[in-house]
Scaffold this motif. Structure first.
Motif, PDB file in Angstrom:
ATOM      1  N   ASN A 177       0.812  -1.222   0.000  1.00 39.97           N
ATOM      2  CA  ASN A 177       0.000   0.000   0.000  1.00 39.97           C
ATOM      3  C   ASN A 177       0.847   1.275   0.000  1.00 39.97           C
ATOM      4  O   ASN A 177       0.333   2.379   0.214  1.00 39.97           O
ATOM      5  CB  ASN A 177      -0.960   0.010   1.184  1.00 39.97           C
ATOM      6  N   GLY A 178       2.177   1.095  -0.233  1.00 39.84           N
ATOM      7  CA  GLY A 178       3.047   2.258  -0.351  1.00 39.84           C
ATOM      8  C   GLY A 178       3.525   2.844   0.956  1.00 39.84           C
ATOM      9  O   GLY A 178       4.128   3.931   0.967  1.00 39.84           O
ATOM     10  N   GLN A 179       3.275   2.144   2.066  1.00 40.33           N
ATOM     11  CA  GLN A 179       3.686   2.644   3.369  1.00 40.33           C
ATOM     12  C   GLN A 179       4.987   1.979   3.828  1.00 40.33           C
ATOM     13  O   GLN A 179       5.252   0.820   3.498  1.00 40.33           O
ATOM     14  CB  GLN A 179       2.593   2.381   4.408  1.00 40.33           C
ATOM     15  N   PRO A 180       5.825   2.714   4.573  1.00 39.50           N
ATOM     16  CA  PRO A 180       7.085   2.136   5.056  1.00 39.50           C
ATOM     17  C   PRO A 180       6.846   0.926   5.946  1.00 39.50           C
ATOM     18  O   PRO A 180       5.887   0.867   6.719  1.00 39.50           O
ATOM     19  CB  PRO A 180       7.719   3.288   5.851  1.00 39.50           C
ATOM     20  N   ALA A 181       7.728  -0.050   5.804  1.00 37.92           N
ATOM     21  CA  ALA A 181       7.716  -1.253   6.629  1.00 37.92           C
ATOM     22  C   ALA A 181       9.164  -1.692   6.822  1.00 37.92           C
ATOM     23  O   ALA A 181      10.088  -1.112   6.243  1.00 37.92           O
ATOM     24  CB  ALA A 181       6.887  -2.350   5.976  1.00 37.92           C
ATOM     25  N   VAL A 182       9.360  -2.709   7.625  1.00 34.01           N
ATOM     26  CA  VAL A 182      10.712  -3.176   7.891  1.00 34.01           C
ATOM     27  C   VAL A 182      10.691  -4.688   8.101  1.00 34.01           C
ATOM     28  O   VAL A 182       9.760  -5.233   8.696  1.00 34.01           O
ATOM     29  CB  VAL A 182      11.317  -2.460   9.128  1.00 34.01           C
ATOM     30  N   SER A 183      11.687  -5.357   7.567  1.00 35.45           N
ATOM     31  CA  SER A 183      11.905  -6.771   7.866  1.00 35.45           C
ATOM     32  C   SER A 183      13.154  -6.870   8.721  1.00 35.45           C
ATOM     33  O   SER A 183      14.094  -6.074   8.545  1.00 35.45           O
ATOM     34  CB  SER A 183      12.078  -7.576   6.580  1.00 35.45           C
ATOM     35  N   TYR A 184      13.161  -7.816   9.666  1.00 34.25           N
ATOM     36  CA  TYR A 184      14.339  -7.934  10.526  1.00 34.25           C
ATOM     37  C   TYR A 184      14.460  -9.359  11.055  1.00 34.25           C
ATOM     38  O   TYR A 184      13.483 -10.092  11.163  1.00 34.25           O
ATOM     39  CB  TYR A 184      14.283  -6.933  11.681  1.00 34.25           C
ATOM     40  N   VAL A 185      15.697  -9.724  11.358  1.00 35.85           N
ATOM     41  CA  VAL A 185      16.019 -10.994  12.001  1.00 35.85           C
ATOM     42  C   VAL A 185      17.114 -10.727  13.040  1.00 35.85           C
ATOM     43  O   VAL A 185      17.899  -9.790  12.875  1.00 35.85           O
ATOM     44  CB  VAL A 185      16.507 -12.051  10.982  1.00 35.85           C
ATOM     45  N   PRO A 186      17.158 -11.570  14.076  1.00 34.74           N
ATOM     46  CA  PRO A 186      16.200 -12.623  14.399  1.00 34.74           C
ATOM     47  C   PRO A 186      14.961 -12.047  15.065  1.00 34.74           C
ATOM     48  O   PRO A 186      15.042 -11.047  15.771  1.00 34.74           O
ATOM     49  CB  PRO A 186      16.986 -13.511  15.359  1.00 34.74           C
ATOM     50  N   GLN A 187      13.838 -12.703  14.848  1.00 28.28           N
ATOM     51  CA  GLN A 187      12.590 -12.256  15.455  1.00 28.28           C
ATOM     52  C   GLN A 187      12.349 -13.008  16.756  1.00 28.28           C
ATOM     53  O   GLN A 187      12.805 -14.134  16.946  1.00 28.28           O
ATOM     54  CB  GLN A 187      11.430 -12.463  14.491  1.00 28.28           C
ATOM     55  N   SER A 188      11.611 -12.355  17.637  1.00 31.65           N
ATOM     56  CA  SER A 188      11.225 -12.979  18.908  1.00 31.65           C
ATOM     57  C   SER A 188      10.209 -12.075  19.588  1.00 31.65           C
ATOM     58  O   SER A 188       9.986 -10.932  19.163  1.00 31.65           O
ATOM     59  CB  SER A 188      12.443 -13.176  19.824  1.00 31.65           C
ATOM     60  N   ARG A 189       9.632 -12.570  20.657  1.00 28.46           N
ATOM     61  CA  ARG A 189       8.707 -11.760  21.449  1.00 28.46           C
ATOM     62  C   ARG A 189       9.445 -10.697  22.258  1.00 28.46           C
ATOM     63  O   ARG A 189       8.807  -9.803  22.811  1.00 28.46           O
ATOM     64  CB  ARG A 189       7.901 -12.669  22.381  1.00 28.46           C
ATOM     65  N   TYR A 190      10.752 -10.792  22.317  1.00 33.12           N
ATOM     66  CA  TYR A 190      11.533  -9.828  23.104  1.00 33.12           C
ATOM     67  C   TYR A 190      11.562  -8.459  22.437  1.00 33.12           C
ATOM     68  O   TYR A 190      11.555  -7.431  23.115  1.00 33.12           O
ATOM     69  CB  TYR A 190      12.961 -10.366  23.262  1.00 33.12           C
TER      70      TYR A 190
END
Length: 484
Positions: A204-217
């Motif tokens: 939808n043209g909005q900023p986002a980010v992917s990251y690793v490692p993922q966790s609930r922390y």
């Protein structure tokens, strides 16, 4: 009248004369002195503090060739890693490994850190086709093979080091404390204690980010906006694992993932393990908490070792000395302190252990002071002669080649742009160092039939002195090649 220039010229003249009177009648060294002395007159080092020490290794013993302020402690930058990695190499041995262990404690799991800074290191993982969490994924598969799929809590034991994760004498300012080179230092670490992240624009043209490692922390909220170019960063409050993406995003990030530090490495690692196990189908009904293995045994539990992950010391040395990853050296510093005292490793007992190592190889007091393991602090000071003494000592050890191989080659790592076009390039193994006000390089020049150790340190200079240092190394090579 420029007193600095008069002082420099006077010292250069005295050093030139002294080169003729070095012990053992090595008058050939005098031929080297004028070439380096001429470089000391360069405007590139005008007004700077310069220290140089060069020796030739003859029957594994250092023979002095050139000295200029060799015993004056100067800020080393990442040359400080040489002291730490050499001490670890000497104390732990070339074939040592650092271990992270997984135990069953009743109906819970416990991960026990051994001070390994390289667990989940993105670069080391990529070299073998792993993700940063593959070690934990493998543990999950092993648990399922054992038929162990239900647990309550995960306990974290990172007590091999103290919980002072950030050195108070590291620089402050700008984005520091969030930059990868100031990653927090724990007894249990994962992914260089950083999130590896890349911004992009969603459908939808909005900023986002992917990251690793993922966790609930960790979590990321988006405050960035669309824009005409990428200017984006991750921010968090001190001590908080809640991140905010700020700035503007124009397109998918085309470069390698960016990095931002996380707080409390032990808890971060515990939650990453938790995420990996749950994703693999292990049922965890509790949370992640701290508990030491010793305290669990005191409470009557009988720990059962389930799995071990090991990182060769050689990999850690390579990442410290070729890629200059501060976390590698900082963990080794604290590990040396733990090994020497039996107490949780700290910068205090770690640097005391390094000082003890220097004393044991004959480096006289007054060599300087280290307050960390990497040389990041401006409070660190080392004399060039101390660095040369350490490298000379290592060269005489049976496993010397294993340590020398950890040092950087020109054209690689942090020396990728060094000694370009120099005939010395193929013979150099070295570690450079840079912090504000300090530029250093120390290492070996290994010719087919002659070996040299050098340390070239420059403080309080203007501009860039990398190429000036390269000229000194090249002068040494040309002298050595013509004086066979």
């Amino acid at each position: 009248m420029d007193l600095n220039k008069i002082w420099l010229r006077s010292v250069v003249l005295l050093m030139s004369l002294a080169a003729f009177a070095l012990p053992g009648g090595r008058c050939a060294a005098a031929v080297l002195a004028p070439a380096i002395n001429a470089l000391l007159h360069s405007p590139k080092v005008a007004g700077a503090q310069v220290g140089i020490n060069i020796v030739e290794l003859v029957n594994h013993r250092p023979v002095e060739l050139y000295q200029f302020n060799p015993n004056v402690p100067l800020m080393p930058g990442s040359n400080g890693k040489i002291l730490t990695t050499a001490a670890a190499f000497d104390r732990l041995g070339a074939k040592a490994t650092l271990k992270t262990r997984l135990y069953r404690i009743g109906g819970d799991l416990m991960i026990v850190g051994g001070g390994d800074p390289a667990l989940g290191d993105p670069v080391l993982c990529q070299r073998v086709g792993w993700k940063v969490t593959t070690a934990f994924d493998n543990w999950a598969a092993h648990l399922k093979q054992l038929g162990l799929t239900h647990f309550h809590d995960i306990y974290v034991d990172d007590s091999i080091f103290n919980h002072h994760f950030v050195n108070p004498l590291w620089p402050r300012g700008g984005s520091q404390r969030l930059d990868w080179y100031e990653a927090q230092v724990g007894g249990l670490n994962c992914s260089l204690n950083c999130l590896n992240w890349s911004p992009y624009l969603s459908a939808n043209g909005q900023p986002a980010v992917s990251y690793v490692p993922q966790s609930r922390y960790t979590s990321v909220s988006i405050q960035a906006r669309p824009g005409s170019f990428n200017r984006v960063w991750m921010w968090r409050a001190p001590g908080s694992p809640q991140f905010i993406l700020r700035g503007q995003v124009a397109r998918v990030w085309a470069g390698p993932p960016l990095q931002v530090t996380v707080p409390d490495p032990g808890m971060f690692t515990g939650w990453v393990l938790h995420h990996s196990l749950v994703a693999a189908g292990i049922n965890l009904t509790g949370s992640v908490k701290r508990l030491t293995l010793a305290d669990a045994q005191t409470q009557g539990f009988k720990p059962v070792l389930l799995a071990t992950y090991e990182t060769p010391l050689a990999d850690i040395l390579k990442r410290a000395n070729t890629d200059s990853i501060n976390l590698m050296a900082e963990c080794l510093c604290k590990l040396l302190g733990h090994d020497a005292t039996g107490q949780p490793g700290s910068w205090h007992n770690g640097d005391a252990a390094i000082d003890g190592y220097l004393n044991s190889i004959g480096v006289a007091s007054g060599w300087g002071e280290m307050v960390d393991g990497s040389g990041l602090s401006h409070h660190d000071h080392i004399a060039p002669s101390a660095l040369v003494a350490v490298l000379s000592h290592i060269a005489a050890e049976p496993d010397a080649n294993a340590y020398i191989a950890s040092l950087c080659r020109p054209g690689h790592g942090t020396l990728i742009h060094r000694l370009i076009g120099s005939p010395a390039r193929r013979y150099v193994y070295a570690k450079d160092g840079h912090i504000t006000g300090a530029s250093t390089i120390s290492g070996y020049m290994l010719l087919p039939h002659r070996s040299f150790v050098f340390s070239i340190m420059v403080n309080h200079y203007r501009g860039n002195v990398n190429y000036w240092q390269d000229d000194v190394i090249t002068a040494l090579y040309r002298w050595a090649a013509s004086s066979r």
